[in-house]
Scaffold this motif. Sequence first.
Motif, PDB file in Angstrom:
ATOM      1  N   ASP A  44      34.842  37.821  35.773  1.00  0.00           N
ATOM      2  CA  ASP A  44      33.389  37.840  35.555  1.00  0.00           C
ATOM      3  C   ASP A  44      32.771  37.081  36.718  1.00  0.00           C
ATOM      4  O   ASP A  44      32.501  35.876  36.633  1.00  0.00           O
ATOM      5  N   LEU A  45      32.568  37.777  37.831  1.00  0.00           N
ATOM      6  CA  LEU A  45      32.135  37.134  39.061  1.00  0.00           C
ATOM      7  C   LEU A  45      30.718  36.572  38.953  1.00  0.00           C
ATOM      8  O   LEU A  45      30.332  35.707  39.745  1.00  0.00           O
ATOM      9  N   ASP A  46      29.954  37.046  37.956  1.00  0.00           N
ATOM     10  CA  ASP A  46      28.600  36.520  37.783  1.00  0.00           C
ATOM     11  C   ASP A  46      28.607  35.056  37.356  1.00  0.00           C
ATOM     12  O   ASP A  46      27.606  34.355  37.501  1.00  0.00           O
ATOM     13  N   LYS A  47      29.739  34.599  36.803  1.00  0.00           N
ATOM     14  CA  LYS A  47      29.838  33.196  36.382  1.00  0.00           C
ATOM     15  C   LYS A  47      30.110  32.252  37.549  1.00  0.00           C
ATOM     16  O   LYS A  47      30.092  31.029  37.378  1.00  0.00           O
ATOM     17  N   CYS A  48      30.419  32.811  38.701  1.00  0.00           N
ATOM     18  CA  CYS A  48      30.770  31.982  39.854  1.00  0.00           C
ATOM     19  C   CYS A  48      29.583  31.118  40.284  1.00  0.00           C
ATOM     20  O   CYS A  48      28.466  31.623  40.439  1.00  0.00           O
ATOM     21  N   ARG A  49      29.827  29.825  40.504  1.00  0.00           N
ATOM     22  CA  ARG A  49      28.781  28.889  40.934  1.00  0.00           C
ATOM     23  C   ARG A  49      28.937  28.493  42.407  1.00  0.00           C
ATOM     24  O   ARG A  49      28.255  27.588  42.879  1.00  0.00           O
ATOM     25  N   GLY A  50      29.852  29.153  43.078  1.00  0.00           N
ATOM     26  CA  GLY A  50      30.003  28.879  44.499  1.00  0.00           C
ATOM     27  C   GLY A  50      30.432  27.459  44.804  1.00  0.00           C
ATOM     28  O   GLY A  50      29.915  26.829  45.740  1.00  0.00           O
ATOM     29  N   CYS A  51      31.395  26.949  44.043  1.00  0.00           N
ATOM     30  CA  CYS A  51      31.854  25.567  44.232  1.00  0.00           C
ATOM     31  C   CYS A  51      32.332  25.340  45.664  1.00  0.00           C
ATOM     32  O   CYS A  51      32.929  26.225  46.288  1.00  0.00           O
ATOM     33  N   GLY A  52      32.092  24.127  46.148  1.00  0.00           N
ATOM     34  CA  GLY A  52      32.528  23.790  47.504  1.00  0.00           C
ATOM     35  C   GLY A  52      34.025  23.936  47.677  1.00  0.00           C
ATOM     36  O   GLY A  52      34.505  24.332  48.738  1.00  0.00           O
ATOM     37  N   LYS A  53      34.776  23.588  46.625  1.00  0.00           N
ATOM     38  CA  LYS A  53      36.217  23.828  46.625  1.00  0.00           C
ATOM     39  C   LYS A  53      36.532  24.694  45.422  1.00  0.00           C
ATOM     40  O   LYS A  53      36.545  24.217  44.280  1.00  0.00           O
ATOM     41  N   SER A 101      43.151  45.105  46.777  1.00  0.00           N
ATOM     42  CA  SER A 101      44.295  45.703  47.468  1.00  0.00           C
ATOM     43  C   SER A 101      45.338  44.662  47.849  1.00  0.00           C
ATOM     44  O   SER A 101      46.477  45.010  48.159  1.00  0.00           O
ATOM     45  N   VAL A 102      44.967  43.390  47.818  1.00  0.00           N
ATOM     46  CA  VAL A 102      45.891  42.306  48.164  1.00  0.00           C
ATOM     47  C   VAL A 102      46.432  41.609  46.907  1.00  0.00           C
ATOM     48  O   VAL A 102      47.587  41.207  46.855  1.00  0.00           O
ATOM     49  N   CYS A 103      45.585  41.494  45.888  1.00  0.00           N
ATOM     50  CA  CYS A 103      45.990  40.834  44.637  1.00  0.00           C
ATOM     51  C   CYS A 103      47.196  41.545  44.027  1.00  0.00           C
ATOM     52  O   CYS A 103      47.213  42.774  43.892  1.00  0.00           O
ATOM     53  N   ASN A 104      48.233  40.771  43.665  1.00  0.00           N
ATOM     54  CA  ASN A 104      49.411  41.371  43.025  1.00  0.00           C
ATOM     55  C   ASN A 104      49.508  41.041  41.546  1.00  0.00           C
ATOM     56  O   ASN A 104      50.549  41.214  40.927  1.00  0.00           O
ATOM     57  N   GLU A 105      48.407  40.542  40.979  1.00  0.00           N
ATOM     58  CA  GLU A 105      48.303  40.308  39.538  1.00  0.00           C
ATOM     59  C   GLU A 105      49.427  39.409  39.034  1.00  0.00           C
ATOM     60  O   GLU A 105      50.094  39.695  38.048  1.00  0.00           O
ATOM     61  N   CYS A 106      49.629  38.311  39.777  1.00  0.00           N
ATOM     62  CA  CYS A 106      50.696  37.374  39.431  1.00  0.00           C
ATOM     63  C   CYS A 106      50.300  36.426  38.310  1.00  0.00           C
ATOM     64  O   CYS A 106      51.165  35.797  37.693  1.00  0.00           O
ATOM     65  N   GLY A 107      49.005  36.265  38.063  1.00  0.00           N
ATOM     66  CA  GLY A 107      48.544  35.413  36.973  1.00  0.00           C
ATOM     67  C   GLY A 107      48.310  33.963  37.334  1.00  0.00           C
ATOM     68  O   GLY A 107      47.865  33.178  36.486  1.00  0.00           O
ATOM     69  N   VAL A 108      48.572  33.565  38.588  1.00  0.00           N
ATOM     70  CA  VAL A 108      48.430  32.161  38.970  1.00  0.00           C
ATOM     71  C   VAL A 108      46.987  31.683  38.842  1.00  0.00           C
ATOM     72  O   VAL A 108      46.732  30.524  38.486  1.00  0.00           O
ATOM     73  N   CYS A 109      46.032  32.562  39.104  1.00  0.00           N
ATOM     74  CA  CYS A 109      44.625  32.150  39.084  1.00  0.00           C
ATOM     75  C   CYS A 109      44.019  32.123  37.689  1.00  0.00           C
ATOM     76  O   CYS A 109      42.922  31.587  37.492  1.00  0.00           O
ATOM     77  N   VAL A 110      44.699  32.687  36.720  1.00  0.00           N
ATOM     78  CA  VAL A 110      44.122  32.858  35.384  1.00  0.00           C
ATOM     79  C   VAL A 110      43.774  31.501  34.768  1.00  0.00           C
ATOM     80  O   VAL A 110      44.592  30.574  34.755  1.00  0.00           O
ATOM     81  N   ASN A 111      42.557  31.402  34.291  1.00  0.00           N
ATOM     82  CA  ASN A 111      42.036  30.207  33.604  1.00  0.00           C
ATOM     83  C   ASN A 111      42.000  28.962  34.491  1.00  0.00           C
ATOM     84  O   ASN A 111      41.916  27.850  33.981  1.00  0.00           O
ATOM     85  N   ARG A 112      42.045  29.143  35.796  1.00  0.00           N
ATOM     86  CA  ARG A 112      41.953  27.992  36.695  1.00  0.00           C
ATOM     87  C   ARG A 112      40.502  27.570  36.927  1.00  0.00           C
ATOM     88  O   ARG A 112      40.237  26.411  37.243  1.00  0.00           O
ATOM     89  N   CYS A 113      39.583  28.514  36.814  1.00  0.00           N
ATOM     90  CA  CYS A 113      38.175  28.205  37.046  1.00  0.00           C
ATOM     91  C   CYS A 113      37.575  27.546  35.807  1.00  0.00           C
ATOM     92  O   CYS A 113      37.660  28.102  34.703  1.00  0.00           O
ATOM     93  N   PRO A 114      36.950  26.368  35.951  1.00  0.00           N
ATOM     94  CA  PRO A 114      36.368  25.693  34.779  1.00  0.00           C
ATOM     95  C   PRO A 114      35.171  26.433  34.204  1.00  0.00           C
ATOM     96  O   PRO A 114      34.741  26.135  33.075  1.00  0.00           O
ATOM     97  N   GLY A 159      35.150  29.819  33.878  1.00  0.00           N
ATOM     98  CA  GLY A 159      35.620  31.050  33.254  1.00  0.00           C
ATOM     99  C   GLY A 159      35.465  32.299  34.086  1.00  0.00           C
ATOM    100  O   GLY A 159      35.332  33.405  33.540  1.00  0.00           O
ATOM    101  N   VAL A 160      35.524  32.167  35.412  1.00  0.00           N
ATOM    102  CA  VAL A 160      35.397  33.349  36.264  1.00  0.00           C
ATOM    103  C   VAL A 160      36.577  34.302  36.076  1.00  0.00           C
ATOM    104  O   VAL A 160      36.408  35.519  36.085  1.00  0.00           O
ATOM    105  N   VAL A 161      37.795  33.754  35.892  1.00  0.00           N
ATOM    106  CA  VAL A 161      38.983  34.607  35.779  1.00  0.00           C
ATOM    107  C   VAL A 161      39.743  34.304  34.489  1.00  0.00           C
ATOM    108  O   VAL A 161      40.243  33.186  34.291  1.00  0.00           O
ATOM    109  N   GLY A 162      39.799  35.300  33.626  1.00  0.00           N
ATOM    110  CA  GLY A 162      40.695  35.279  32.471  1.00  0.00           C
ATOM    111  C   GLY A 162      41.725  36.380  32.670  1.00  0.00           C
ATOM    112  O   GLY A 162      41.991  36.799  33.795  1.00  0.00           O
ATOM    113  N   CYS A 163      42.303  36.878  31.580  1.00  0.00           N
ATOM    114  CA  CYS A 163      43.279  37.967  31.730  1.00  0.00           C
ATOM    115  C   CYS A 163      43.392  38.751  30.446  1.00  0.00           C
ATOM    116  O   CYS A 163      42.949  38.306  29.381  1.00  0.00           O
ATOM    117  N   GLU A 164      43.965  39.921  30.568  1.00  0.00           N
ATOM    118  CA  GLU A 164      44.299  40.702  29.384  1.00  0.00           C
ATOM    119  C   GLU A 164      45.238  39.884  28.507  1.00  0.00           C
ATOM    120  O   GLU A 164      46.070  39.120  29.012  1.00  0.00           O
TER     121      GLU A 164
END
Length: 310
Positions: free
Chosen positions: A167-176, A200-213, A215-220
């Motif tokens: 949900d990219l609309d939740k992105c706040r553009g954090c400095g880091k 085309s680069v993402c391999n759906e490894c799941g490392v990023c899931v739930n890392r954003c405070p 909620g930008v990235v969740g998963c099925e």
Amino acid sequence: MALTEKEITRVKALGFLHNRGTETFNVRVVNKNGTMTAEQLQVVADCAREYGRGYVSFTSRLQVEIPGVPLEYEQAVQQRVQSVGMVTGGTGAKVRPITACKGTTCVYGNADTQGIAARLFDTFYTGWHDVTLPHKFKISVGGCPNSCMKPSLNDIGFEGHKIPLRDLDKCRGCGKCAIEARCPMKAARVADGKISVDASVCNECGVCVNRCPFGVVGCEPETVFAVYVGGTWGKHTRMGTRLNRYYHEDELETITEKVLLWFRENAYQKERLGAAIDRVGVEAFEKAIEGDDLLNRKEQILAAPIKVRG
């Protein structure tokens, strides 16, 4: 006693592998999924001390061997390991013991790999134990695209993936950005105050899931699996063909059975699955494993003789 070739061949089928230049054997003790209980380990250690050379070795497929066992101890070793729920074996033109990574406990694991391997072991190593195949058939279960167990180099291999929901609309553009920092593929980038992901680069490894405070990235909710078929390693290397969709966990046994049935019906004696796929054609193979035709003809396929190259 002097060993005969007939005797060496007989016990090889039972997991007793002749030590070249000696009259002793490496006894291969089979586990379900690369794990053993403390009690099982103790029994194997006792057998190594009492019947072998006092140590054990582990194979590349996480099975354990007891080196230096004289043939006179064949039944004694078998009875000891059977007493704790294990068997000797794992050789021949059959389904081989299943191998799995530690995705069950690994921080990168997207699936209970050892649990899946145990079920596949019961269904195919045990359930198909009396089925002779054109060649050996190896199964590997991997928990993520790190590919530690090399699923793409097995006759059939499974690799766990998490499908991200963004949900990219939740992105706040954090400095880091936590997503950008964690992505091992460098597929995520923050530019002009918004994150973007190169699919085309993402391999759906799941490392990023739930890392954003935020909620930008969740998963099925369910892990899915890439399925590779026809991989081999060694003198004749072939990267496995990746099937054209992801599979859910409850489909893994079905696709394995279809591939096995196709292999038995189409491969020549002493021909590996990958070689048979290349000979027949990937497109024809994929078409054949669609639908239920192979499953409906299972009894007929298993009753037929294995093809011999003319």
